[in-house]
Write a protein that holds these residues in place. Structure first.
Motif, PDB file in Angstrom:
ATOM      1  N   LYS A 135      15.510  15.140  12.141  1.00 29.34           N
ATOM      2  CA  LYS A 135      15.460  16.292  11.235  1.00 29.34           C
ATOM      3  C   LYS A 135      16.708  17.153  11.390  1.00 29.34           C
ATOM      4  O   LYS A 135      17.239  17.670  10.404  1.00 29.34           O
ATOM      5  CB  LYS A 135      14.225  17.152  11.527  1.00 29.34           C
ATOM      6  N   ALA A 136      17.159  17.304  12.618  1.00 28.88           N
ATOM      7  CA  ALA A 136      18.303  18.170  12.891  1.00 28.88           C
ATOM      8  C   ALA A 136      19.644  17.533  12.529  1.00 28.88           C
ATOM      9  O   ALA A 136      20.575  18.248  12.131  1.00 28.88           O
ATOM     10  CB  ALA A 136      18.307  18.570  14.369  1.00 28.88           C
ATOM     11  N   HIS A 137      19.738  16.211  12.629  1.00 25.43           N
ATOM     12  CA  HIS A 137      21.063  15.592  12.521  1.00 25.43           C
ATOM     13  C   HIS A 137      21.181  14.401  11.577  1.00 25.43           C
ATOM     14  O   HIS A 137      22.301  13.951  11.319  1.00 25.43           O
ATOM     15  CB  HIS A 137      21.518  15.125  13.910  1.00 25.43           C
ATOM     16  N   LEU A 138      20.078  13.870  11.077  1.00 21.66           N
ATOM     17  CA  LEU A 138      20.160  12.598  10.358  1.00 21.66           C
ATOM     18  C   LEU A 138      19.437  12.587   9.010  1.00 21.66           C
ATOM     19  O   LEU A 138      19.045  11.529   8.533  1.00 21.66           O
ATOM     20  CB  LEU A 138      19.598  11.478  11.246  1.00 21.66           C
ATOM     21  N   ARG A 139      19.270  13.711   8.386  1.00 19.09           N
ATOM     22  CA  ARG A 139      18.493  13.767   7.139  1.00 19.09           C
ATOM     23  C   ARG A 139      19.065  12.891   6.024  1.00 19.09           C
ATOM     24  O   ARG A 139      18.341  12.472   5.141  1.00 19.09           O
ATOM     25  CB  ARG A 139      18.357  15.201   6.649  1.00 19.09           C
ATOM     26  N   ASP A 140      20.343  12.625   6.045  1.00 14.31           N
ATOM     27  CA  ASP A 140      20.961  11.801   4.995  1.00 14.31           C
ATOM     28  C   ASP A 140      21.087  10.336   5.396  1.00 14.31           C
ATOM     29  O   ASP A 140      21.696   9.546   4.685  1.00 14.31           O
ATOM     30  CB  ASP A 140      22.345  12.347   4.640  1.00 14.31           C
ATOM     31  N   ASP A 141      20.519   9.980   6.523  1.00 15.65           N
ATOM     32  CA  ASP A 141      20.617   8.617   7.045  1.00 15.65           C
ATOM     33  C   ASP A 141      19.293   7.891   6.814  1.00 15.65           C
ATOM     34  O   ASP A 141      18.224   8.481   6.925  1.00 15.65           O
ATOM     35  CB  ASP A 141      20.920   8.689   8.549  1.00 15.65           C
ATOM     36  N   ASP A 142      19.354   6.605   6.501  1.00 11.59           N
ATOM     37  CA  ASP A 142      18.123   5.832   6.295  1.00 11.59           C
ATOM     38  C   ASP A 142      17.203   5.859   7.510  1.00 11.59           C
ATOM     39  O   ASP A 142      15.985   5.772   7.368  1.00 11.59           O
ATOM     40  CB  ASP A 142      18.449   4.376   5.942  1.00 11.59           C
ATOM     41  N   ILE A 143      17.773   6.006   8.703  1.00 11.69           N
ATOM     42  CA  ILE A 143      16.933   6.021   9.903  1.00 11.69           C
ATOM     43  C   ILE A 143      15.977   7.214   9.891  1.00 11.69           C
ATOM     44  O   ILE A 143      14.888   7.141  10.459  1.00 11.69           O
ATOM     45  CB  ILE A 143      17.777   5.986  11.195  1.00 11.69           C
ATOM     46  N   TYR A 144      16.360   8.291   9.233  1.00 11.61           N
ATOM     47  CA  TYR A 144      15.482   9.466   9.138  1.00 11.61           C
ATOM     48  C   TYR A 144      14.139   9.082   8.517  1.00 11.61           C
ATOM     49  O   TYR A 144      13.080   9.427   9.037  1.00 11.61           O
ATOM     50  CB  TYR A 144      16.159  10.565   8.312  1.00 11.61           C
ATOM     51  N   PHE A 145      14.190   8.331   7.436  1.00  4.87           N
ATOM     52  CA  PHE A 145      12.967   7.948   6.728  1.00  4.87           C
ATOM     53  C   PHE A 145      12.148   6.951   7.550  1.00  4.87           C
ATOM     54  O   PHE A 145      10.930   7.033   7.590  1.00  4.87           O
ATOM     55  CB  PHE A 145      13.316   7.400   5.347  1.00  4.87           C
ATOM     56  N   TRP A 146      12.816   6.040   8.223  1.00 13.23           N
ATOM     57  CA  TRP A 146      12.136   5.078   9.084  1.00 13.23           C
ATOM     58  C   TRP A 146      11.424   5.805  10.229  1.00 13.23           C
ATOM     59  O   TRP A 146      10.268   5.518  10.535  1.00 13.23           O
ATOM     60  CB  TRP A 146      13.150   4.062   9.627  1.00 13.23           C
ATOM     61  N   ILE A 147      12.111   6.761  10.829  1.00 14.57           N
ATOM     62  CA  ILE A 147      11.525   7.521  11.937  1.00 14.57           C
ATOM     63  C   ILE A 147      10.338   8.349  11.454  1.00 14.57           C
ATOM     64  O   ILE A 147       9.281   8.357  12.100  1.00 14.57           O
ATOM     65  CB  ILE A 147      12.589   8.398  12.623  1.00 14.57           C
ATOM     66  N   MET A 148      10.468   9.036  10.336  1.00 13.63           N
ATOM     67  CA  MET A 148       9.366   9.862   9.860  1.00 13.63           C
ATOM     68  C   MET A 148       8.151   9.010   9.507  1.00 13.63           C
ATOM     69  O   MET A 148       7.011   9.392   9.773  1.00 13.63           O
ATOM     70  CB  MET A 148       9.809  10.713   8.668  1.00 13.63           C
ATOM     71  N   SER A 149       8.388   7.846   8.956  1.00 17.22           N
ATOM     72  CA  SER A 149       7.301   6.926   8.633  1.00 17.22           C
ATOM     73  C   SER A 149       6.600   6.448   9.900  1.00 17.22           C
ATOM     74  O   SER A 149       5.371   6.457  10.003  1.00 17.22           O
ATOM     75  CB  SER A 149       7.869   5.749   7.846  1.00 17.22           C
ATOM     76  N   GLY A 150       7.383   6.046  10.877  1.00 18.73           N
ATOM     77  CA  GLY A 150       6.812   5.595  12.153  1.00 18.73           C
ATOM     78  C   GLY A 150       6.100   6.711  12.895  1.00 18.73           C
ATOM     79  O   GLY A 150       5.044   6.496  13.502  1.00 18.73           O
ATOM     80  N   TYR A 151       6.663   7.895  12.850  1.00 13.74           N
ATOM     81  CA  TYR A 151       6.039   9.046  13.503  1.00 13.74           C
ATOM     82  C   TYR A 151       4.677   9.336  12.872  1.00 13.74           C
ATOM     83  O   TYR A 151       3.684   9.541  13.577  1.00 13.74           O
ATOM     84  CB  TYR A 151       6.966  10.254  13.404  1.00 13.74           C
ATOM     85  N   GLY A 152       4.624   9.317  11.562  1.00 13.72           N
ATOM     86  CA  GLY A 152       3.336   9.528  10.884  1.00 13.72           C
ATOM     87  C   GLY A 152       2.305   8.499  11.303  1.00 13.72           C
ATOM     88  O   GLY A 152       1.140   8.821  11.552  1.00 13.72           O
ATOM     89  N   ALA A 153       2.740   7.241  11.412  1.00 13.12           N
ATOM     90  CA  ALA A 153       1.808   6.170  11.780  1.00 13.12           C
ATOM     91  C   ALA A 153       1.237   6.362  13.185  1.00 13.12           C
ATOM     92  O   ALA A 153       0.038   6.176  13.400  1.00 13.12           O
ATOM     93  CB  ALA A 153       2.512   4.817  11.666  1.00 13.12           C
ATOM     94  N   ILE A 154       2.069   6.752  14.143  1.00 14.72           N
ATOM     95  CA  ILE A 154       1.556   6.930  15.508  1.00 14.72           C
ATOM     96  C   ILE A 154       0.657   8.165  15.583  1.00 14.72           C
ATOM     97  O   ILE A 154      -0.302   8.187  16.361  1.00 14.72           O
ATOM     98  CB  ILE A 154       2.681   6.980  16.564  1.00 14.72           C
TER      99      ILE A 154
END
Length: 143
Positions: free
Chosen positions: A43-62
């Motif tokens: 959220k702080a450093h990678l909002r424009d990076d595809d990894i941001y969306f992958w991380i948020m998706s994985g975080y929601g799942a856990i």
């Protein structure tokens, strides 16, 4: 390379992968902490990076595993549009599960239907915790 010398992308990726490892060991709370750290960094450093969306998706799942449904919904919504572009369903699965667990059945049906529209009968394998009959009731089959 030592963690403090890595760039933001590498750090976030390492934290998320640690979360995956912990989850595979059944350590859901610890996994959520690791995913949460990855999410904060993203959220702080990678909002424009595809990894941001992958991380948020994985975080929601856990967070579903930890029964932290409202937080899961917030995380999954961050990845929803990007996942739609990639024809992926993890955020929709998170939203469907969380809303169902919270008793918001109509909201859950919306996402169950989207999953069915994207994966067809694969929905039964994707959501094994739901009985076949229950899922049939949650989606409108168009066959």
């Amino acid at each position: 390379m030592e963690f403090h010398r890595k760039n933001w992308h590498e750090k976030a990726f390492d934290l998320a992968n640690r979360g995956i490892s912990l989850d595979s060991l059944g350590e859901h709370q610890a996994a959520a902490c690791s995913w949460g750290a990855a999410a904060e960094l993203a959220k702080a450093h990678l909002r424009d990076d595809d990894i941001y969306f992958w991380i948020m998706s994985g975080y929601g799942a856990i967070l579903i595993q930890c029964q932290r449904y409202q937080e899961a919904i917030e995380a999954a919504k961050e990845a929803l549009d990007r996942e739609a572009q990639l024809k992926q369903i993890l955020s929709r699965m998170t939203l469907a599960r969380a809303l169902y667990a919270l008793g918001a059945i109509d909201g859950a049906k919306f996402y169950f239907q989207q999953i069915y529209d994207m994966k067809g009968d694969g929905i039964f394998a994707a959501l094994p915790e739901f009985e076949h009959a229950t899922l049939k009731d949650l989606v409108r089959f168009r066959k």
